[in-house]
Motif scaffolding. Structure first.
Motif, short mmCIF file in Angstrom:
data_model
loop_
_atom_site.label_atom_id
_atom_site.label_comp_id
_atom_site.label_asym_id
_atom_site.label_seq_id
_atom_site.Cartn_x
_atom_site.Cartn_y
_atom_site.Cartn_z
N HIS A 1 39.86 33.59 38.77
CA HIS A 1 39.75 33.84 37.33
C HIS A 1 40.77 32.99 36.58
N GLN A 2 40.53 32.89 35.27
CA GLN A 2 41.52 32.33 34.36
C GLN A 2 42.25 33.49 33.68
N PRO A 3 43.54 33.35 33.37
CA PRO A 3 44.31 34.48 32.82
C PRO A 3 43.71 35.08 31.55
N TYR A 4 43.24 34.24 30.63
CA TYR A 4 42.73 34.78 29.37
C TYR A 4 41.50 35.64 29.59
N ASN A 5 40.54 35.12 30.39
CA ASN A 5 39.32 35.88 30.62
C ASN A 5 39.60 37.17 31.38
N LEU A 6 40.51 37.12 32.35
CA LEU A 6 40.80 38.33 33.11
C LEU A 6 41.51 39.37 32.23
N ALA A 7 42.45 38.93 31.41
CA ALA A 7 43.13 39.85 30.50
C ALA A 7 42.14 40.50 29.54
N ARG A 8 41.22 39.70 29.04
CA ARG A 8 40.20 40.21 28.12
C ARG A 8 39.28 41.21 28.82
N ARG A 9 38.90 40.92 30.06
CA ARG A 9 38.01 41.81 30.81
C ARG A 9 38.65 43.18 31.04
N PHE A 10 39.91 43.19 31.47
CA PHE A 10 40.56 44.47 31.74
C PHE A 10 40.91 45.23 30.46
N ALA A 11 41.22 44.51 29.39
CA ALA A 11 41.43 45.20 28.12
C ALA A 11 40.14 45.88 27.67
N ARG B 1 54.24 30.91 42.85
CA ARG B 1 54.64 30.56 41.49
C ARG B 1 53.45 30.66 40.53
N ARG B 2 52.29 30.21 40.98
CA ARG B 2 51.10 30.27 40.15
C ARG B 2 50.69 31.71 39.88
N ALA B 3 50.73 32.56 40.90
CA ALA B 3 50.37 33.96 40.71
C ALA B 3 51.33 34.66 39.76
N GLU B 4 52.62 34.38 39.90
CA GLU B 4 53.60 35.00 39.00
C GLU B 4 53.36 34.57 37.56
N GLU B 5 53.07 33.29 37.36
CA GLU B 5 52.79 32.81 36.01
C GLU B 5 51.52 33.45 35.46
N PHE B 6 50.51 33.54 36.30
CA PHE B 6 49.23 34.15 35.92
C PHE B 6 49.45 35.59 35.47
N ILE B 7 50.13 36.39 36.27
CA ILE B 7 50.35 37.80 35.95
C ILE B 7 51.16 37.95 34.66
N GLY B 8 52.16 37.09 34.50
CA GLY B 8 52.96 37.14 33.27
C GLY B 8 52.13 36.84 32.03
N ILE B 9 51.19 35.90 32.15
CA ILE B 9 50.33 35.57 31.02
C ILE B 9 49.44 36.76 30.67
#
Length: 323
Positions: free
Chosen positions: A81-91, A130-138
């Motif tokens: 997933h991309q962070p924006y789409n995943l954040a939007r989906r769970f919201a 590092r990528r996962a940590e950045e992803f989760i933070g976003i």
């Protein structure tokens, strides 16, 4: 004691898999018995051939319409997933479920997923971390983009929102660039619950800063207590309150599961509860529902009365959402 069920819906060789009717019936039974949350995964163990009847977050949306109280958590990979789409989906899922949604994020890399998303070579362990940590933070930053009273819907005054209460993420990092904010309203519980698992020693300090729930592997009572105490010590060192994060011990369940093991699991081990993992196997679900669940209820560990309406309230967590 908090209780969770991790349900792997991916059917591996020799398994028939689960249809929605059977999954929904099992989850409703767990809800009636007082289980706090169910974690749905659609990924089989690495190396196993598997098929899944549903994508986990899609299944979560369907389960939200046939349940009222139980927390609904879906696994979703940071590779797929991309962070924006995943954040939007769970919201969105949190709104659909009236504040019962959560995201299960694992820190374990699946090479097959990388190959399916334009990275056939995968990532090095350090790059993946590092990528996962950045992803989760976003994702968490996007969830916090709207204050509770930011949306005004003031048609007469011509104001949709209060600009002072909208927070642009404007993230520019090593792996991602995301401006924000989300075009989905604020989560009913502030932010969806973040569950983390598959943690190595290198992941622990990050996890205790951001996770709401951490799942750890079953061990001896002494080893489990040491692991829970270590996580709490790290959380305190990171400036978090002791109750800001829940630690659940994961117990593998199956058709051979016996209720008398509950006494061992529910002893004083320093954790906040138990997470039972179940495969996509109808006999295993029936054995858990018929043998283990009544024992949990008899011991007062599973109780249908819950505090509050949201998953955060069920778990005794503060509302998320501060920018």
């Amino acid at each position: 004691m908090h209780l969770a069920i991790s349900l792997d819906i991916a059917a591996t060789d020799g398994q028939a898999g689960l249809d929605f009717r059977r999954i929904a019936g099992f989850v409703r039974k767990m809800e009636a018995a007082g289980i706090d949350l169910v974690v749905v995964s659609d990924a089989a163990p690495s190396g196993a051939r598997s098929t899944s009847p549903f994508e986990a977050t899609t299944l979560l949306a369907a389960l939200a319409t046939v349940t009222d109280k139980i927390g609904l958590v879906a696994s979703a990979s940071t590779l797929a997933h991309q962070p924006y789409n995943l954040a939007r989906r769970f919201a969105s899922l949190d709104i659909i479920s009236h504040g019962r949604a959560g995201w299960s994020a694992t820190m374990v890399q699946d090479p097959r997923q990388a190959a399916n998303f334009s990275r056939p070579e995968g990532f090095s362990d350090d790059d993946f971390r590092r990528r996962a940590e950045e992803f989760i933070g976003i994702v968490q930053g996007l969830w916090r983009g709207w204050d509770a009273d930011a949306l005004l819907f003031d048609k007469a005054g011509g104001r949709f929102h209060d600009p002072q209460k909208m927070h642009l993420l404007d993230h520019k990092g090593e792996f991602f660039s995301v401006r924000g904010p989300l075009n989905v309203a604020r989560s009913p519980q502030g932010t969806p619950v973040l569950v983390m698992s598959g943690l190595s020693e290198a992941d622990l300090d990050f996890a205790v800063r951001v996770a709401d729930v951490v799942l750890i592997a079953e061990g001896s009572p002494e080893a489990t207590k040491a692991a829970c105490d270590d996580l709490r010590g790290r959380a305190l060192a990171a400036g978090r309150e002791p109750d800001a994060m829940k630690v659940l011990m994961t117990v593998a369940a199956g058709t051979e599961l016996k209720a008398d093991r509950v006494a061992t699991w529910s002893g004083p081990n320093g954790c906040d509860g138990l997470n039972f993992t179940l495969p996509a196997d109808p006999p295993a679900l029936e054995a858990f529902a018929d043998r283990v669940l009544p024992e949990l209820q008899r011991r007062g560990l599973a109780q249908s009365a819950r505090a509050g309406a949201t998953l955060r309230q069920h778990l005794g967590l503060e509302a998320g959402g501060k920018p």
